[in-house]
Design a protein around this motif. Structure first.
Motif, PDB file in Angstrom:
ATOM      1  N   GLY A   9       0.608  -1.116  -0.012  1.00  0.00           N
ATOM      2  CA  GLY A   9      -0.013   0.026   0.020  1.00  0.00           C
ATOM      3  C   GLY A   9       0.681   1.262  -0.132  1.00  0.00           C
ATOM      4  N   ALA A  10       2.002   1.335  -0.268  1.00  0.00           N
ATOM      5  CA  ALA A  10       2.973   2.513  -0.168  1.00  0.00           C
ATOM      6  C   ALA A  10       3.231   3.060  -1.679  1.00  0.00           C
ATOM      7  CB  ALA A  10       4.457   1.994   0.245  1.00  0.00           C
ATOM      8  N   LEU A  11       2.184   3.061  -2.163  1.00  0.00           N
ATOM      9  CA  LEU A  11       2.166   3.487  -3.715  1.00  0.00           C
ATOM     10  C   LEU A  11       1.884   5.196  -3.820  1.00  0.00           C
ATOM     11  CD1 LEU A  11       0.393   0.436  -5.501  1.00  0.00           C
ATOM     12  CD2 LEU A  11       2.665   0.964  -5.491  1.00  0.00           C
ATOM     13  N   PRO A  12       2.448   5.816  -4.789  1.00  0.00           N
ATOM     14  CA  PRO A  12       2.182   7.112  -4.779  1.00  0.00           C
ATOM     15  C   PRO A  12       0.737   7.470  -5.366  1.00  0.00           C
ATOM     16  CG  PRO A  12       3.948   6.602  -6.462  1.00  0.00           C
ATOM     17  CD  PRO A  12       3.440   5.208  -5.587  1.00  0.00           C
ATOM     18  N   ASP A  13       0.225   8.481  -5.277  1.00  0.00           N
ATOM     19  CA  ASP A  13      -0.884   8.765  -5.623  1.00  0.00           C
ATOM     20  C   ASP A  13      -1.199   9.020  -7.030  1.00  0.00           C
ATOM     21  OD1 ASP A  13      -3.757   9.540  -5.881  1.00  0.00           O
ATOM     22  OD2 ASP A  13      -3.438  11.672  -5.112  1.00  0.00           O
ATOM     23  N   ILE A  14      -1.903   8.375  -7.887  1.00  0.00           N
ATOM     24  CA  ILE A  14      -1.870   8.636  -9.452  1.00  0.00           C
ATOM     25  C   ILE A  14      -2.088  10.080  -9.636  1.00  0.00           C
ATOM     26  CG2 ILE A  14      -2.965   8.109 -11.494  1.00  0.00           C
ATOM     27  CD1 ILE A  14      -3.308   5.297 -10.151  1.00  0.00           C
ATOM     28  N   GLU A  15      -2.966  10.772  -9.089  1.00  0.00           N
ATOM     29  CA  GLU A  15      -3.391  12.086  -9.399  1.00  0.00           C
ATOM     30  C   GLU A  15      -2.137  13.112  -9.409  1.00  0.00           C
ATOM     31  OE1 GLU A  15      -5.952  13.200 -11.168  1.00  0.00           O
ATOM     32  OE2 GLU A  15      -6.533  11.076 -11.280  1.00  0.00           O
ATOM     33  N   GLN A  16      -1.073  12.591  -8.469  1.00  0.00           N
ATOM     34  CA  GLN A  16      -0.054  13.387  -8.266  1.00  0.00           C
ATOM     35  C   GLN A  16       1.128  13.177  -9.301  1.00  0.00           C
ATOM     36  OE1 GLN A  16      -0.341  16.141  -5.962  1.00  0.00           O
ATOM     37  NE2 GLN A  16      -2.395  15.174  -5.749  1.00  0.00           N
ATOM     38  N   MET A  17       1.107  12.123  -9.806  1.00  0.00           N
ATOM     39  CA  MET A  17       2.154  11.460 -10.677  1.00  0.00           C
ATOM     40  C   MET A  17       2.062  12.428 -12.065  1.00  0.00           C
ATOM     41  SD  MET A  17       1.511   7.373 -10.300  1.00  0.00           S
ATOM     42  CE  MET A  17       3.226   6.940 -10.621  1.00  0.00           C
ATOM     43  N   SER A  18       3.301  12.562 -12.670  1.00  0.00           N
ATOM     44  CA  SER A  18       3.314  13.308 -13.869  1.00  0.00           C
ATOM     45  C   SER A  18       2.977  12.160 -15.011  1.00  0.00           C
ATOM     46  CB  SER A  18       4.749  13.692 -14.104  1.00  0.00           C
ATOM     47  OG  SER A  18       5.832  12.628 -14.527  1.00  0.00           O
ATOM     48  N   PHE A  19       2.545  12.622 -16.218  1.00  0.00           N
ATOM     49  CA  PHE A  19       2.415  11.652 -17.236  1.00  0.00           C
ATOM     50  C   PHE A  19       3.416  10.840 -17.593  1.00  0.00           C
ATOM     51  CE2 PHE A  19       2.791  10.207 -21.534  1.00  0.00           C
ATOM     52  CZ  PHE A  19       1.610   9.560 -21.747  1.00  0.00           C
ATOM     53  N   GLU A  20       4.513  11.288 -17.391  1.00  0.00           N
ATOM     54  CA  GLU A  20       5.715  10.169 -17.721  1.00  0.00           C
ATOM     55  C   GLU A  20       5.813   9.243 -16.528  1.00  0.00           C
ATOM     56  OE1 GLU A  20       5.933  13.529 -18.037  1.00  0.00           O
ATOM     57  OE2 GLU A  20       6.131  13.581 -19.946  1.00  0.00           O
ATOM     58  N   GLN A  21       5.588   9.583 -15.353  1.00  0.00           N
ATOM     59  CA  GLN A  21       5.693   8.864 -14.161  1.00  0.00           C
ATOM     60  C   GLN A  21       4.456   7.543 -14.136  1.00  0.00           C
ATOM     61  OE1 GLN A  21       5.440  11.834 -11.033  1.00  0.00           O
ATOM     62  NE2 GLN A  21       7.399  11.736 -10.392  1.00  0.00           N
ATOM     63  N   ALA A  22       3.245   8.242 -14.633  1.00  0.00           N
ATOM     64  CA  ALA A  22       2.302   7.201 -14.758  1.00  0.00           C
ATOM     65  C   ALA A  22       2.473   6.197 -15.874  1.00  0.00           C
ATOM     66  CB  ALA A  22       0.956   8.016 -14.961  1.00  0.00           C
ATOM     67  N   LEU A  23       3.048   6.889 -16.801  1.00  0.00           N
ATOM     68  CA  LEU A  23       3.456   5.983 -17.871  1.00  0.00           C
ATOM     69  C   LEU A  23       4.511   4.825 -17.474  1.00  0.00           C
ATOM     70  CD1 LEU A  23       2.611   4.998 -20.720  1.00  0.00           C
ATOM     71  CD2 LEU A  23       4.440   6.701 -21.762  1.00  0.00           C
ATOM     72  N   THR A  24       5.420   5.300 -16.951  1.00  0.00           N
ATOM     73  CA  THR A  24       6.248   4.132 -16.483  1.00  0.00           C
ATOM     74  C   THR A  24       5.821   3.314 -15.476  1.00  0.00           C
ATOM     75  OG1 THR A  24       8.263   6.029 -16.801  1.00  0.00           O
ATOM     76  CG2 THR A  24       8.720   4.154 -15.315  1.00  0.00           C
ATOM     77  N   ALA A  25       5.059   3.635 -14.563  1.00  0.00           N
ATOM     78  CA  ALA A  25       4.285   2.623 -13.664  1.00  0.00           C
ATOM     79  C   ALA A  25       3.622   1.779 -14.432  1.00  0.00           C
ATOM     80  CB  ALA A  25       3.703   3.562 -12.601  1.00  0.00           C
ATOM     81  N   LEU A  26       2.858   2.096 -15.292  1.00  0.00           N
ATOM     82  CA  LEU A  26       2.051   1.182 -16.095  1.00  0.00           C
ATOM     83  C   LEU A  26       2.963   0.244 -16.810  1.00  0.00           C
ATOM     84  CD1 LEU A  26      -0.656   0.472 -17.416  1.00  0.00           C
ATOM     85  CD2 LEU A  26      -0.542   2.082 -18.867  1.00  0.00           C
ATOM     86  N   GLU A  27       3.961   0.630 -17.334  1.00  0.00           N
ATOM     87  CA  GLU A  27       4.669  -0.213 -18.335  1.00  0.00           C
ATOM     88  C   GLU A  27       5.327  -1.362 -17.445  1.00  0.00           C
ATOM     89  OE1 GLU A  27       7.506   2.573 -19.766  1.00  0.00           O
ATOM     90  OE2 GLU A  27       6.172   2.893 -21.649  1.00  0.00           O
ATOM     91  N   GLU A  28       5.635  -0.810 -16.008  1.00  0.00           N
ATOM     92  CA  GLU A  28       6.126  -1.730 -14.900  1.00  0.00           C
ATOM     93  C   GLU A  28       5.241  -2.963 -14.710  1.00  0.00           C
ATOM     94  OE1 GLU A  28       7.793   0.826 -12.021  1.00  0.00           O
ATOM     95  OE2 GLU A  28       9.822   1.168 -13.069  1.00  0.00           O
ATOM     96  N   ILE A  29       4.083  -2.321 -14.568  1.00  0.00           N
ATOM     97  CA  ILE A  29       2.897  -3.280 -14.090  1.00  0.00           C
ATOM     98  C   ILE A  29       2.626  -4.283 -15.203  1.00  0.00           C
ATOM     99  CG2 ILE A  29       0.432  -3.528 -13.959  1.00  0.00           C
ATOM    100  CD1 ILE A  29       0.702  -1.193 -12.257  1.00  0.00           C
ATOM    101  N   VAL A  30       2.768  -3.816 -16.675  1.00  0.00           N
ATOM    102  CA  VAL A  30       2.514  -4.873 -17.642  1.00  0.00           C
ATOM    103  C   VAL A  30       3.819  -5.860 -17.722  1.00  0.00           C
ATOM    104  CG1 VAL A  30       2.530  -4.791 -20.285  1.00  0.00           C
ATOM    105  CG2 VAL A  30       1.306  -3.271 -19.003  1.00  0.00           C
ATOM    106  N   THR A  31       4.885  -5.406 -17.606  1.00  0.00           N
ATOM    107  CA  THR A  31       5.957  -6.219 -17.398  1.00  0.00           C
ATOM    108  C   THR A  31       5.645  -7.341 -16.577  1.00  0.00           C
ATOM    109  OG1 THR A  31       7.650  -4.589 -18.121  1.00  0.00           O
ATOM    110  CG2 THR A  31       8.572  -6.448 -17.086  1.00  0.00           C
ATOM    111  N   GLN A  32       5.626  -7.016 -15.234  1.00  0.00           N
ATOM    112  CA  GLN A  32       5.156  -7.861 -14.137  1.00  0.00           C
ATOM    113  C   GLN A  32       4.377  -8.962 -14.558  1.00  0.00           C
ATOM    114  OE1 GLN A  32       4.235  -5.729 -10.571  1.00  0.00           O
ATOM    115  NE2 GLN A  32       6.299  -5.458 -10.024  1.00  0.00           N
ATOM    116  N   LEU A  33       2.991  -8.407 -15.211  1.00  0.00           N
ATOM    117  CA  LEU A  33       1.787  -9.394 -15.351  1.00  0.00           C
ATOM    118  C   LEU A  33       2.494 -10.246 -16.727  1.00  0.00           C
ATOM    119  CD1 LEU A  33      -1.068  -6.960 -15.070  1.00  0.00           C
ATOM    120  CD2 LEU A  33      -0.312  -8.862 -13.712  1.00  0.00           C
ATOM    121  N   GLU A  34       2.990  -9.741 -17.624  1.00  0.00           N
ATOM    122  CA  GLU A  34       3.549 -10.701 -18.656  1.00  0.00           C
ATOM    123  C   GLU A  34       4.578 -11.532 -18.331  1.00  0.00           C
ATOM    124  OE1 GLU A  34       5.081  -7.682 -21.503  1.00  0.00           O
ATOM    125  OE2 GLU A  34       2.983  -7.412 -22.387  1.00  0.00           O
ATOM    126  N   ARG A  35       5.272 -11.515 -17.095  1.00  0.00           N
ATOM    127  CA  ARG A  35       6.217 -12.394 -16.597  1.00  0.00           C
ATOM    128  C   ARG A  35       5.422 -13.731 -16.179  1.00  0.00           C
ATOM    129  NH1 ARG A  35       9.387  -8.501 -13.365  1.00  0.00           N
ATOM    130  NH2 ARG A  35       8.335  -9.514 -11.553  1.00  0.00           N
TER     131      ARG A  35
END
Length: 90
Positions: A9-35
């Motif tokens: 539960g130590a995740l940053p608030d999505i609304e406080q993230m920049s577009f680039e931060q949100a996109l990077t976090a999304l890419e990391e999630i996709v990588t984890q799920l694809e593994r």
């Protein structure tokens, strides 16, 4: 993002993230799920966060698109003004 972040539960608030931060976090999630090595419950939590990140990124892209203008060329080929991105194609 490390796999333990969702459960912790130590995740940053999505609304406080920049577009680039949100996109990077999304890419990391996709990588984890694809593994495929994430437990089911954590996969569901990752998917849910990924969907929220995707929606936030799309909202920011839509907002940026609304601000972009298309340069209009006159009959001589020189720029003659601007119109909204989707205003001249209807």
């Amino acid at each position: 993002m490390d796999e333990g972040n969702i459960a912790g539960g130590a995740l940053p608030d999505i609304e406080q993230m920049s577009f680039e931060q949100a996109l990077t976090a999304l890419e990391e999630i996709v990588t984890q799920l694809e593994r495929g090595d994430v437990p089911l419950d954590q996969s569901i939590a990752l998917y849910e966060r990924g969907e929220k990140l995707r929606a936030a990124c799309q909202k920011r892209l839509d907002s940026a698109q609304a601000r972009i203008e298309k340069i209009v060329a006159g009959t001589d080929g020189a720029p003659s003004g601007t119109v909204p991105l989707d205003g001249g194609n209807a």
